[in-house]
Motif scaffolding. Structure first.
Motif, mmCIF file in Angstrom:
data_model
loop_
_atom_site.group_PDB
_atom_site.id
_atom_site.type_symbol
_atom_site.label_atom_id
_atom_site.label_comp_id
_atom_site.label_asym_id
_atom_site.label_seq_id
_atom_site.Cartn_x
_atom_site.Cartn_y
_atom_site.Cartn_z
ATOM 1 N N THR A 88 0.817 -1.217 0.000
ATOM 2 C CA THR A 88 0.000 0.000 0.000
ATOM 3 C C THR A 88 0.850 1.267 0.000
ATOM 4 N N THR A 89 1.955 1.255 0.710
ATOM 5 C CA THR A 89 2.803 2.452 0.745
ATOM 6 C C THR A 89 3.415 2.728 -0.622
ATOM 7 N N VAL A 98 3.859 9.401 -8.995
ATOM 8 C CA VAL A 98 4.223 8.975 -10.346
ATOM 9 C C VAL A 98 3.062 9.202 -11.313
ATOM 10 N N LEU A 99 1.889 8.730 -10.946
ATOM 11 C CA LEU A 99 0.730 8.870 -11.823
ATOM 12 C C LEU A 99 0.036 10.223 -11.688
ATOM 13 N N ARG A 100 0.420 10.970 -10.643
ATOM 14 C CA ARG A 100 -0.141 12.303 -10.400
ATOM 15 C C ARG A 100 -1.655 12.287 -10.169
ATOM 16 N N ALA A 101 -2.136 11.210 -9.562
ATOM 17 C CA ALA A 101 -3.549 11.122 -9.195
ATOM 18 C C ALA A 101 -3.716 11.715 -7.799
ATOM 19 N N GLY A 102 -4.929 11.891 -7.359
ATOM 20 C CA GLY A 102 -5.184 12.504 -6.064
ATOM 21 C C GLY A 102 -4.788 11.625 -4.888
ATOM 22 N N SER A 103 -4.460 12.268 -3.794
ATOM 23 C CA SER A 103 -4.043 11.532 -2.592
ATOM 24 C C SER A 103 -5.219 11.022 -1.772
ATOM 25 N N ARG A 104 -6.429 11.466 -2.038
ATOM 26 C CA ARG A 104 -7.577 11.058 -1.234
ATOM 27 C C ARG A 104 -8.005 9.619 -1.490
ATOM 28 N N LEU A 108 -7.074 3.555 -0.980
ATOM 29 C CA LEU A 108 -8.088 2.546 -1.276
ATOM 30 C C LEU A 108 -7.695 1.743 -2.506
ATOM 31 N N LEU A 109 -7.187 2.407 -3.508
ATOM 32 C CA LEU A 109 -6.765 1.726 -4.729
ATOM 33 C C LEU A 109 -5.555 0.831 -4.486
ATOM 34 N N ALA A 110 -4.636 1.304 -3.671
ATOM 35 C CA ALA A 110 -3.394 0.566 -3.437
ATOM 36 C C ALA A 110 -3.583 -0.664 -2.542
ATOM 37 N N SER A 111 -4.620 -0.682 -1.729
ATOM 38 C CA SER A 111 -4.766 -1.768 -0.751
ATOM 39 C C SER A 111 -5.330 -3.070 -1.312
#
Length: 149
Positions: A88-89, A98-104, A108-111
């Protein structure tokens, strides 16, 4: 009346683990958003992750594995989240920097990719004698089973 030891079959453990995971993810995400108001996103992620891991330990001990929480299990439990933490980290970093997507939504996506690894390791820690075969739904406690013979 003999006391029964109940151990959930693996399929049911996986289902309950998923429900506990949803609850714990909600806890983590709420803490993350709260901490994000005052801290950089990676620090918010780490602190929320550590706090939710404590909640995960108790929820999984009680509901998923129906086992008594012990200090030994509590101290080993972070191993269940070691791979989850790394995945997740790194995922949060890749999504945000890297992808410049939002941090909010990044956590959830990474987990999602870490869930199967977390289940296998947590089951090994919480039920060290369970082996690889799922236990029957209900069995007699060993001492009581011997007394009934």
């Amino acid at each position: 009346m003999p006391r029964l030891v109940t151990t959930r079959p693996m399929a049911r453990q996986i289902a309950v683990f998923a429900v506990v995971g949803v609850v714990n993810t909600g806890l983590y995400y709420g803490l993350y958003l709260l901490l994000l108001t005052r801290l950089p996103y990676l620090l918010a992620h780490v602190l929320a992750f550590l706090l939710s891991m404590v909640g995960s330990f108790f929820l999984n001990a009680r509901f998923t594995y129906r086992t008594r929480p012990t200090w030994r299990k509590f101290l080993l439990f972070p191993l269940t989240n070691a791979a989850n933490f790394v995945i997740t980290t790194v995922g949060v970093y890749v999504i945000v920097d890297v992808l410049r997507a939002g941090s909010r939504l990044a956590p959830l996506l990474a987990s999602a990719a870490a869930i199967p690894v977390t289940f296998v390791v947590s089951r090994w820690i919480m039920l060290p004698n369970a082996g690889s075969a799922p236990a029957p739904e209900t069995t007699r406690a060993p001492a009581e089973a011997d007394a009934l013979r």
